[in-house]
Design a protein around this motif. Structure first.
Motif, PDB file in Angstrom:
ATOM      1  N   VAL A   1       0.875  -1.168   0.000  1.00  0.00           N
ATOM      2  CA  VAL A   1       0.000   0.000   0.000  1.00  0.00           C
ATOM      3  C   VAL A   1       0.915   1.221   0.000  1.00  0.00           C
ATOM      4  O   VAL A   1       1.679   1.430   0.951  1.00  0.00           O
ATOM      5  N   CYS A   2       0.852   2.018  -1.063  1.00  0.00           N
ATOM      6  CA  CYS A   2       1.745   3.174  -1.167  1.00  0.00           C
ATOM      7  C   CYS A   2       0.949   4.468  -1.172  1.00  0.00           C
ATOM      8  O   CYS A   2      -0.042   4.592  -1.905  1.00  0.00           O
ATOM      9  N   PHE A   3       1.386   5.409  -0.343  1.00  0.00           N
ATOM     10  CA  PHE A   3       0.827   6.754  -0.371  1.00  0.00           C
ATOM     11  C   PHE A   3       1.891   7.677  -0.941  1.00  0.00           C
ATOM     12  O   PHE A   3       3.015   7.730  -0.423  1.00  0.00           O
ATOM     13  N   ASP A   4       1.547   8.359  -2.017  1.00  0.00           N
ATOM     14  CA  ASP A   4       2.492   9.265  -2.678  1.00  0.00           C
ATOM     15  C   ASP A   4       3.846   8.577  -2.922  1.00  0.00           C
ATOM     16  O   ASP A   4       4.910   9.159  -2.695  1.00  0.00           O
TER      17      ASP A   4
ATOM     18  N   LYS B   1       3.803   8.733  11.146  1.00  0.00           N
ATOM     19  CA  LYS B   1       3.123   9.821  11.866  1.00  0.00           C
ATOM     20  C   LYS B   1       3.305  11.150  11.129  1.00  0.00           C
ATOM     21  O   LYS B   1       2.380  11.962  11.030  1.00  0.00           O
ATOM     22  N   ALA B   2       4.489  11.348  10.580  1.00  0.00           N
ATOM     23  CA  ALA B   2       4.757  12.591   9.856  1.00  0.00           C
ATOM     24  C   ALA B   2       3.917  12.697   8.573  1.00  0.00           C
ATOM     25  O   ALA B   2       3.573  13.787   8.134  1.00  0.00           O
ATOM     26  N   LEU B   3       3.587  11.528   8.021  1.00  0.00           N
ATOM     27  CA  LEU B   3       2.818  11.495   6.773  1.00  0.00           C
ATOM     28  C   LEU B   3       1.302  11.606   7.044  1.00  0.00           C
ATOM     29  O   LEU B   3       0.538  12.014   6.179  1.00  0.00           O
ATOM     30  N   ARG B   4       0.871  11.224   8.253  1.00  0.00           N
ATOM     31  CA  ARG B   4      -0.549  11.132   8.621  1.00  0.00           C
ATOM     32  C   ARG B   4      -1.394  12.357   8.273  1.00  0.00           C
ATOM     33  O   ARG B   4      -2.523  12.209   7.799  1.00  0.00           O
ATOM     34  N   PRO B   5      -0.900  13.583   8.551  1.00  0.00           N
ATOM     35  CA  PRO B   5      -1.749  14.738   8.242  1.00  0.00           C
ATOM     36  C   PRO B   5      -2.185  14.761   6.783  1.00  0.00           C
ATOM     37  O   PRO B   5      -3.189  15.365   6.453  1.00  0.00           O
ATOM     38  N   ARG B   6      -1.482  14.062   5.927  1.00  0.00           N
ATOM     39  CA  ARG B   6      -1.784  14.132   4.495  1.00  0.00           C
ATOM     40  C   ARG B   6      -2.835  13.111   4.067  1.00  0.00           C
ATOM     41  O   ARG B   6      -3.320  13.167   2.956  1.00  0.00           O
ATOM     42  N   PHE B   7      -3.133  12.128   4.916  1.00  0.00           N
ATOM     43  CA  PHE B   7      -4.268  11.239   4.591  1.00  0.00           C
ATOM     44  C   PHE B   7      -5.079  10.960   5.847  1.00  0.00           C
ATOM     45  O   PHE B   7      -4.579  10.497   6.842  1.00  0.00           O
TER      46      PHE B   7
ATOM     47  N   ARG C   1      -3.438  18.862  17.088  1.00  0.00           N
ATOM     48  CA  ARG C   1      -2.674  18.761  18.338  1.00  0.00           C
ATOM     49  C   ARG C   1      -1.753  17.553  18.299  1.00  0.00           C
ATOM     50  O   ARG C   1      -0.576  17.623  18.643  1.00  0.00           O
ATOM     51  N   VAL C   2      -2.325  16.418  17.853  1.00  0.00           N
ATOM     52  CA  VAL C   2      -1.573  15.161  17.897  1.00  0.00           C
ATOM     53  C   VAL C   2      -0.496  15.121  16.816  1.00  0.00           C
ATOM     54  O   VAL C   2       0.639  14.719  17.060  1.00  0.00           O
ATOM     55  N   LEU C   3      -0.877  15.559  15.624  1.00  0.00           N
ATOM     56  CA  LEU C   3       0.006  15.323  14.482  1.00  0.00           C
ATOM     57  C   LEU C   3       0.951  16.480  14.212  1.00  0.00           C
ATOM     58  O   LEU C   3       2.029  16.307  13.668  1.00  0.00           O
ATOM     59  N   ARG C   4       0.532  17.680  14.569  1.00  0.00           N
ATOM     60  CA  ARG C   4       1.375  18.813  14.169  1.00  0.00           C
ATOM     61  C   ARG C   4       1.890  19.667  15.324  1.00  0.00           C
ATOM     62  O   ARG C   4       2.723  20.536  15.125  1.00  0.00           O
ATOM     63  N   ARG C   5       1.323  19.523  16.499  1.00  0.00           N
ATOM     64  CA  ARG C   5       1.740  20.300  17.674  1.00  0.00           C
ATOM     65  C   ARG C   5       1.775  21.798  17.392  1.00  0.00           C
ATOM     66  O   ARG C   5       2.774  22.474  17.607  1.00  0.00           O
ATOM     67  N   GLU C   6       0.656  22.310  16.902  1.00  0.00           N
ATOM     68  CA  GLU C   6       0.571  23.745  16.601  1.00  0.00           C
ATOM     69  C   GLU C   6       0.294  24.541  17.883  1.00  0.00           C
ATOM     70  O   GLU C   6      -0.183  24.003  18.882  1.00  0.00           O
ATOM     71  N   GLU C   7       0.517  25.851  17.816  1.00  0.00           N
ATOM     72  CA  GLU C   7       0.182  26.762  18.918  1.00  0.00           C
ATOM     73  C   GLU C   7      -1.350  26.825  19.081  1.00  0.00           C
ATOM     74  O   GLU C   7      -2.076  26.791  18.080  1.00  0.00           O
ATOM     75  N   PRO C   8      -1.846  26.998  20.343  1.00  0.00           N
ATOM     76  CA  PRO C   8      -3.311  27.035  20.554  1.00  0.00           C
ATOM     77  C   PRO C   8      -4.033  28.080  19.695  1.00  0.00           C
ATOM     78  O   PRO C   8      -5.107  27.806  19.156  1.00  0.00           O
TER      79      PRO C   8
END
Ligand SMILES: Nc1ncnc2c1ncn2[C@@H]1O[C@H](COP(=O)(O)OP(=O)(O)OP(=O)(O)O)[C@@H](O)[C@H]1O
Length: 273
Positions: free
Chosen positions: A72-75, A88-94, A120-127
Motif C-alpha cells: 500500500v503506497c501513499f504518494d 506519523k509525519a505522513l498522517r496529516p496528508r491522509f 494537536r496530535v500530528l502537528r503540535r501547533e500553537e493554541p
C-alpha cells in the motif's frame, strides 16, 4: 508523479478462532490480490456488499493494518516500510471519515476540541493557530464558529457528519478516505454531504477514496468505481462504464438490486436514469 494512493496486489488474511485442538482453521482472506490507484483530485468509489472487505481495505489504505502480501503506497511511499515516526509525519496528508461520527467524536468533549485533535496530535501547533484553523474549517463545512463550544449530542446526524469531515480536513490532507460516510443519513441529508465532499475535492484538490455498500451513492460521487466481492475486485472502470456498460453479472445484479431497470432488462440504461 506517483499516484496519491496505490494498492499493488494487496492481500489481507485474518486468523479465525480455533475450534479444535487438532487442526488450526484456515485463515479468512478478507482482501485478495487487490490492485488500484487513485490520483489527486479524483474520486475512486469502492462498492460491495456487507463482508466484501470494504472496511479492511480502508484500514489498509490508512496504514492501520499491514497487508500480508502486496504493498500500500501513499504518494509513492510503501506504508509498511515506514518507521512509526515517518508514518506519523505522513498522517496529516491522509485522513479518514467514518460512518458513525460518534466513533471519532468524543461525546464528552466540545466539538472544537475533537476537530482540533489531529492538529494537536500530528502537528503540535500553537493554541491560537489551532483555534483559527478550527474556526475556518467549521465554516468551510457549513457550520458556525460558535458550534466549536457545543457537544456532539447538540447536533443532528448530518451536522455531526459535517463535524467529522471538518476533523478529517483540518490538516489540509491530500487524501480523504470515507468509509460508509453517508450510510447512516436520510437521503436528502446524504445529498448535502455528498455535495460538500465534492466541493471539498474540487476546492482542495483532494483525492477521495469513497467506500459504500450503496451503488447509487457511490455512482453519484465517483469518477471511477471498483466493485468488490468476497475480497476480490470483480469489476472496475469509469463510473458510466461500470454502471451502464458492464457485462459483469455481479455488477448488473447490484444495479438491479439498486433499482436500475436496465440492468435487469439487459438494455442500455442511459435512458433509464
Ligand atoms: N479483525 C478481524 N478479524 C477476523 N475477521 C475479520 C476482521 N475484520 C474483518 N474480518 C472479516 O473479513 C471479512 C471482510 O470484512 P469487512 O469488515 O472488511 O467487510 P465490509 O465490506 O466492510 O463489511 P460491512 O459493510 O458489513 O462492514 C468479513 O468476513 C469479516 O468477518
Amino acid at each position: 508523479m506517483p499516484a496519491l494512493l496505490q494498492l499493488d496486489r494487496v492481500t489481507r488474511r485474518y486468523a479465525l478462532p480455533r475450534r479444535s485442538l487438532l487442526r488450526a482453521p484456515a485463515p479468512l482472506t478478507a482482501v485478495s490480490n487487490v490492485s488500484l490507484t487513485l490520483a489527486r483530485g479524483e474520486t475512486l468509489g469502492v462498492v460491495g456488499e456487507s463482508g466484501s472487505g470494504k472496511s479492511t481495505l480502508a484500514r489498509l489504505a490508512m496504514g492501520f493494518e499491514r497487508p500480508d502480501e502486496g504493498a500500500v503506497c501513499f504518494d509513492g511511499k510503501d506504508l509498511a516500510r515506514l518507521s512509526k515516526p515517518e508514518l506519523k509525519a505522513l498522517r496529516p496528508r491522509f485522513q479518514m471519515v467514518f460512518q458513525d461520527p460518534y466513533g471519532s467524536l468524543d461525546p464528552r468533549r466540545r466539538v472544537g476540541w475533537s476537530v482540533a485533535e489531529p492538529l494537536r496530535v500530528l502537528r503540535r501547533e500553537e493554541p491560537a493557530v489551532i483555534e483559527s484553523q478550527v474556526n475556518a474549517v467549521l465554516e468551510r463545512v457549513g457550520l458556525r464558529v460558535e458550534d466549536a463550544r457545543k457537544y456532539p449530542h447538540e447536533f443532528s446526524g448530518g451536522q455531526r457528519q459535517r463535524i467529522a469531515i471538518a476533523r478529517g480536513i483540518v490538516t489540509s490532507p491530500d487524501l480523504l478516505i470515507a468509509d460508509e460516510a453517508v450510510s447512516a443519513l436520510d437521503v436528502s441529508v446524504q445529498a448535502q454531504i455528498l455535495n460538500l465532499l465534492m466541493d471539498l475535492r474540487d476546492d482542495m484538490g483532494l483525492g477521495l477514496f469513497f467506500i459504500s455498500h450503496d451503488l447509487q451513492v457511490v455512482s453519484s460521487i465517483s469518477d471511477r468505481i471498483v466493485v468488490l466481492r468476497q475480497g476480490e475486485i470483480v469489476d472496475d472502470g469509469p463510473t458510466d462504464d461500470v454502471m451502464f456498460r458492464s457485462r459483469n453479472a455481479y455488477t448488473r445484479s447490484l444495479m438491479a438490486a439498486a433499482g436500475w431497470r436496465a440492468a435487469r432488462d439487459g438494455q442500455s440504461a442511459a435512458t433509464d436514469r
